[in-house]
Design an enzyme around this catalytic site. Structure first.
Site, PDB file in Angstrom:
ATOM      1  N   ASP A 347       0.715  -0.832  -0.102  1.00 51.27           N
ATOM      2  CA  ASP A 347       0.639  -0.175  -0.013  1.00 51.27           C
ATOM      3  C   ASP A 347       0.576   1.342   0.570  1.00 51.27           C
ATOM      4  OD1 ASP A 347      -2.516   1.306   0.558  1.00 51.27           O
ATOM      5  OD2 ASP A 347      -1.663   2.249   2.474  1.00 51.27           O
ATOM      6  N   GLU A 384       1.834  -0.446  -5.128  1.00 50.65           N
ATOM      7  CA  GLU A 384       0.920   0.492  -5.601  1.00 50.65           C
ATOM      8  C   GLU A 384       1.904   2.153  -5.595  1.00 50.65           C
ATOM      9  OE1 GLU A 384      -3.549   2.329  -4.215  1.00 50.65           O
ATOM     10  OE2 GLU A 384      -1.919   2.492  -2.292  1.00 50.65           O
TER      11      GLU A 384
END
Length: 696
Positions: A347, A384
């Site tokens: 993330d 990401e």
């Protein structure tokens, strides 16, 4: 498992390994704390014990080596719960130290944690109270893996399915014995097998704080549902376990992994190392702040009480500090070696590329350490490739093996399918594997994880039904969530009973998923999109642990035609190696073929008009990779009027219609046995439609 009776004899213990380690003599405890001057270990019988049965004070002379505090508790049984208290200087502004001997800390290396005694908002409002913290559990390791090992599927064969462990089975319609748990996932493995996916990508499953929400959100009865608020990185989330009070976290997670592997399905974890649940200077002390605040977080260099926030969540982990980088890599290696996971999605991974002052590093030690770890060598690592402070690294993320969520792919395909003209060149690049992003720096099509939707944003059904987010239920005055959705409501905002609108929306959904599975790279499908799950236009259900955020399994029957379409689409991709190329297309014929590996066409037999600002249509022929594979003719028309495409001439073979999203079910997608030859030399593609033909 015997019950602790105490008091237990203690010995100096050793500094390595960190955490609680069961041995022949007892349990060795060790934690990192560079600047602490004293330490206490508190032992509890269970998760709800009001008082510890033994408090062990550590001697700085015999229980302290370098940066570690350690003690061996002789004969202590597994199942014992424990916390730490650290004493030391408190100078948040000058040195960043936040030692407080009143606060019990949960072990950052704890293999299982319980939160029965934890109340974040009580702590925030009333201050620290005795024994009010999360607790770690001492675990022995006698699990029988039955010869299970992580799966090593080549990247080009991957089909990723992003799901939320709780939301996947928490709805009453799921019909499972243990809703919202790792065991619930096991019960749904037959469904995952029937769908045809190769990997599940589990939204955060490391122990997180469900209470980490703004006060006005908490007062509405909402919680941190998604789980991007980790506090204990080595522990499975207790809320996904059937009996966490018994310390079954590790066994329950392993049972799920082993069952998925038996079905040929890999496990990728969505991991959140960019920030923690401790928030900013006003947030609670749970563990890292109390052991080494100045080590674990990026702090302002002038006033170290200020946390630099590149994540939008209050703090940023100081990931490239040598100690922190080692902590993160050790954690990842643990989940691979001891928990058999197959990969990780990071993330806001670009936050992990920043130095101790928050500046981007050209060669971040952590990211290269992950790439070059021997233990992680066969593990999928997915970034990401951006953060919340404007660092956007899609196509330039540090390293070579890293796969990336391709945000350029998502945006280009959404614009194209909703009917935006003039971007067919961009769309062609994305469908062909994004060579403009990856080829020059020696990367491959499999570095691109392609997606139309993910947990963050509209579901597929909402993408074709809403042009404006509807997030008022989140309690933040509709200010949360992205407003740049690149969506089209097909003429009516929100739910509609108009049969023409509903048919167009379903066609658009098929167009989007059809292109996803016809593209080079790794496709990722959001759980529930295959049955058109809606969130009522809410594009940020991070706090909606309710039917808004859950999968309604009644949709499998209600939208069974869409489910059939997706299953056949995945099966189609799997039987075509030309859609799973490891290397970039060249535009040249393969050996023994007269067709180039890819050739592009515009409508009516013309070459594509790459610079035409009004173009909505594009076609291409994709050659088979060998004598046994059919060539493919793929035709896309996202404009408002039909377009006729000339078909590539085939020597001694004929085109067979495989897919036409303008046709009604079950003629929208046809198995190989159901197909009939197309006798014409051209094909009329309806408005807002995708067509695929196979040549044999």
């Amino acid at each position: 498992m015997s019950r602790p009776s105490g008091p237990y004899e203690t010995r100096p213990g050793r500094r390595h390994p960190a955490g609680a380690t069961v041995g022949d003599e007892g349990v060795n405890f060790s934690v990192y704390s560079r600047h602490a001057t004293g330490a206490e270990l508190l032992l509890y019988e269970n998760a709800r014990s009001p008082e510890p049965f033994q408090i062990i004070g550590l001697d700085p002379e015999i229980n302290h080596t370098f940066f570690s505090w350690h003690v061996l508790v002789v004969g202590l049984p597994p199942g014992t719960h424990y916390t730490w208290r650290m004493d030391g200087p408190n100078d948040p502004q000058g040195q960043g130290w936040r030692f407080d001997p009143r606060v019990e800390l949960v072990d950052p290396w704890g293999r299982a944690v319980t939160t029965d005694s934890w109340d974040r908002w009580k702590r925030q409002r009333k201050g620290v109270k005795p024994h009010d913290s999360p607790r770690a559990v001492v675990l022995a390791d006698d699990y029988d893996w039955e010869e299970d090992i992580p799966l090593y599927l080549p990247g080009e064969q991957m089909i990723v399915y992003e799901l939320h462990v709780g939301g996947f089975t928490r709805h009453a319609s799921a019909g499972v014995r243990s809703p919202g748990t790792f065991a619930g996932i096991v019960e749904k493995i037959p469904y995952l097998e029937s769908l045809g996916i190769t990997h599940v990508e589990l939204m955060p499953v490391m122990a997180f704080d469900i209470q980490d929400v703004p006060e006005q959100v908490w007062e509405k009865g909402l919680t941190n549902y998604w789980g991007y608020s980790t506090h204990s990185f080595f522990s499975p989330h207790p809320g996904y376990c059937s009996s966490p009070e018994a310390g079954t976290h590790r066994t329950e997670f392993r049972d799920m992994v082993k069952a998925l592997h038996r079905a040929g399905i890999g496990v990728i974890l969505d991991v959140v190392f960019n920030h923690t649940a401790e928030g900013d200077g006003g947030g609670p002390v749970i563990n890292l702040k109390g052991f080494g605040n100045e080590t674990f977080y990026i702090l302002d260099q002038i006033d170290k009480s200020i946390y630099l926030d590149f994540t939008g969540c209050g703090n940023t982990v100081n990931a490239n500090h040598p100690m922190v980088a080692r902590f993160i890599i050790e954690c990842l290696e643990y989940w691979v070696r001891e928990m058999h996971v197959d990969g990780f999605r990071f993330d806001l991974a670009s936050a992990l590329a920043r130095d101790e002052e928050g500046q981007p590093l050209p060669n971040p030690p952590l990211l290269w350490g992950i790439e070059l770890s021997d233990v992680l060598a066969s593990t999928k690592i997915i970034a990401e490739a951006w953060d919340a402070a404007g660092l956007y690294q899609v196509g330039t993320f540090p390293g070579y093996r890293w796969m990336e969520w391709n945000g350029r792919y998502r945006d280009s395909l959404r614009q194209f399918v909703r009917g935006d003209p003039g971007n067919i060149g961009e769309v062609a690049s994305r469908i062909a594997g994004s060579s403009d992003l990856y080829q020059a720096n020696l990367r491959l099509p499999i570095n691109s994880v392609n997606f139309i939707t993910c947990h963050d944003g509209f579901t597929l059904q909402d993408l074709v039904s809403y042009e404006r987010k509807c997030n008022r239920a989140n309690g933040e005055d509709d200010q949360d969530g992205c407003s740049h959705n690149l969506s089209w409501n097909c003429g009516v905002e929100g739910a509609s009973d108009d049969p023409e609108i509903c048919a167009l929306r379903k066609r658009q959904a098929k167009n989007l998923l059809g292109l996803l599975f016809l593209s080079q790279g790794v496709p990722m499908l959001l759980a529930g999109d295959e049955v058109l799950r809606t969130q009522g236009g809410n594009n940020n259900v991070w706090c909606q642990d309710n039917e808004t955020g859950w999968l309604d399994w009644a949709l499998l029957e209600r939208n069974g035609d869409m489910l059939r379409f997706v299953r056949e689409l995945i099966a189609f991709r799997k039987r075509h190696p030309s859609l799973q190329r490891r290397y970039f297309l060249s535009g040249q014929p393969r050996e023994g073929s007269s067709l180039p590996d890819i050739s592009w066409q515009g409508p009516k037999g013309r070459p594509p008009r790459w610079d035409d600002p009004n173009s909505h249509s594009l076609g291409f022929t994709l050659a088979g990779t060998g004598p046994g594979e059919e060539d493919l003719q793929i035709l896309m028309n996202m404009g408002k009027a039909s377009q006729t495409f000339a078909l590539q001439a085939l020597d001694g073979r004929a085109w067979h219609l495989a897919l036409d999203t303008a046709r009604a079910t079950p003629w929208d997608i046809l198995t190989k046995d159901e197909q009939e030859s197309w006798p014409e030399t051209s094909y009329p593609v309806a408005a807002h439609a995708l067509v695929v033909l196979e040549g044999r």
